[in-house]
Design a protein around this motif. Structure first.
Motif, mmCIF file in Angstrom:
data_model
loop_
_atom_site.group_PDB
_atom_site.id
_atom_site.type_symbol
_atom_site.label_atom_id
_atom_site.label_comp_id
_atom_site.label_asym_id
_atom_site.label_seq_id
_atom_site.Cartn_x
_atom_site.Cartn_y
_atom_site.Cartn_z
ATOM 1 N N TYR A 288 0.765 -0.828 0.098
ATOM 2 C CA TYR A 288 0.135 -0.121 -0.097
ATOM 3 C C TYR A 288 0.781 1.336 0.099
ATOM 4 C CZ TYR A 288 -4.125 -2.812 1.066
ATOM 5 O OH TYR A 288 -5.119 -3.808 0.797
ATOM 6 N N GLY A 298 -3.798 0.388 -3.112
ATOM 7 C CA GLY A 298 -3.201 -0.883 -2.723
ATOM 8 C C GLY A 298 -2.917 -1.738 -4.156
ATOM 9 N N THR A 309 -5.770 -0.967 -6.307
ATOM 10 C CA THR A 309 -7.233 -0.514 -5.678
ATOM 11 C C THR A 309 -7.249 0.745 -5.046
ATOM 12 O OG1 THR A 309 -6.563 -1.478 -3.760
ATOM 13 C CG2 THR A 309 -7.779 -3.116 -4.914
ATOM 14 N N THR A 310 -8.199 1.503 -4.845
ATOM 15 C CA THR A 310 -8.206 2.555 -4.127
ATOM 16 C C THR A 310 -8.832 2.417 -2.664
ATOM 17 O OG1 THR A 310 -10.317 3.370 -5.027
ATOM 18 C CG2 THR A 310 -8.334 4.107 -6.236
ATOM 19 N N VAL A 311 -8.369 3.036 -1.893
ATOM 20 C CA VAL A 311 -9.060 2.800 -0.364
ATOM 21 C C VAL A 311 -9.403 4.318 0.022
ATOM 22 C CG1 VAL A 311 -8.677 2.066 1.997
ATOM 23 C CG2 VAL A 311 -7.140 1.238 0.021
ATOM 24 N N GLU A 317 -12.217 -0.619 0.152
ATOM 25 C CA GLU A 317 -11.320 -0.663 -0.801
ATOM 26 C C GLU A 317 -11.954 -1.293 -2.069
ATOM 27 O OE1 GLU A 317 -6.878 -2.855 -1.291
ATOM 28 O OE2 GLU A 317 -8.035 -3.306 0.509
#
Length: 323
Positions: A288, A298, A309-311, A317
């Motif tokens: 991350y 991520g 991914t976006t958090v 996520e």
């Protein structure tokens, strides 16, 4: 014998002369041309009236300051300069931002005092500085000269000086690897702004968990996200890689030697990561990073592809890209 400190330049790279801001001290002093200096205001108000166009600051911020540069007038702006560099300062230069490092204008303290470490000075100046085209200057550079002549001059670049009420000159780290940067407050802000990340970015010193992976990994912010989040309508299988890309893949056959594919993973772009893991299984490993533009990102590594991914702030996520 004291060891010379070489500090890294908090500025834009200028041709190929050097990559650090606090470099080896020059044997000759730079040119002193007054027109490049942010001129201290002339004393035209003998009564000391602080109304008019003075920058709005609380009296408690400057009532105890004994070190003063320039004169307080009805048209002067004022700026508190705080020294947290770790060493005493004997000279300060302020000028409009330029690539010409030989032109710093006049030194401002002029031997009146030494700005001790953790001490501050009050600077009165005329902020209506014009460039060659007649436009008001909004970006400024600061150069400091240490009282200890074994230490090299230090530079702070591209500062929105006319909006700042208090600026603190700092160092990140120590010794040869120290980086000069500043934190500042504006008239409308309650939280300090730091230039450290911007300085590191200009110097190519952005923190990264893996430089090699960064070189090979496309920017996750460039990955398109589907316009529709409607429920998938088809189920691709390993024998049908050309299935509808919006379809929901099923877990691989436990008896099959084939692992999950990138095509299967791509169908989960825009959906929660948990849905992808439920179908394709856990990744071999994950990293991350905090991206300036997109926040926390991520990276999940499968055998033949990577999922980004976006958090969000709530910890949700979502799959952003697959390659």
């Amino acid at each position: 014998m004291m060891k010379k400190r070489y500090l890294i330049l908090a500025a834009i790279m200028i041709t190929a002369i050097t990559a650090v801001g606090c470099g080896k001290k020059k044997t000759e002093e730079p040119k002193q041309e007054a027109q490049a200096t942010v001129t201290p205001a002339e004393n035209t108000d003998t009564a000391g009236n602080d109304e008019g166009t003075l920058v709005d600051m609380q009296k408690s911020d400057d009532s105890d300051i004994k070190n003063v540069i320039g004169d307080k007038t009805t048209t002067a702006s004022k700026l508190i300069i705080v020294n947290e560099t770790g060493s005493d300062i004997a000279g300060i230069y302020v000028r409009p931002t330029t690539d010409d490092d030989d032109d710093w204008g006049d030194e401002l303290i002029k031997g009146l005092f030494t700005l001790k470490d953790d001490d501050k000075a009050l600077y009165y100046y005329d902020k209506n500085v014009k460039d060659a085209s007649g436009k008001t200057v909004t970006s400024f550079d600061i150069r400091i000269v240490y009282a200890d002549d074994s230490l090299t001059d230090c530079y702070f670049r591209k500062l929105p000086l006319t909006t700042i009420t208090q600026i603190t000159l700092k160092m990140d780290g120590s010794g040869d690897d120290a980086i000069p940067y500043a934190t500042y407050l504006t008239a409308s802000s309650k939280k300090e702004t730091s230039t450290l990340n911007e300085v590191k970015k200009r110097l190519g010193l952005d923190d990264s968990s893996s430089d090699e992976e960064d070189d090979e990994t496309p920017d996750p912010t460039a990955t398109p996200v589907p316009n529709s989040t409607a429920a998938p309508t088809a189920t691709p299988t390993p024998n049908n890689p050309a299935a509808d890309p919006t379809a929901t893949p099923v877990p691989d056959n436990p008896g099959s030697n084939d692992g999950p594919t990138a095509d299967q993973a791509k169908s989960y772009i825009g959906q929660p990561l948990s849905s992808l893991i439920a179908a394709l299984g856990e990744a071999n490993g994950s990293d991350y990073e905090n991206e300036p533009e997109t926040g926390e990102t991520g990276y999940h590594y499968y055998d033949t592809f990577t999922v980004s991914t976006t958090v969000d702030e709530s910890g949700n996520e979502v799959v952003a890209g697959v390659w």
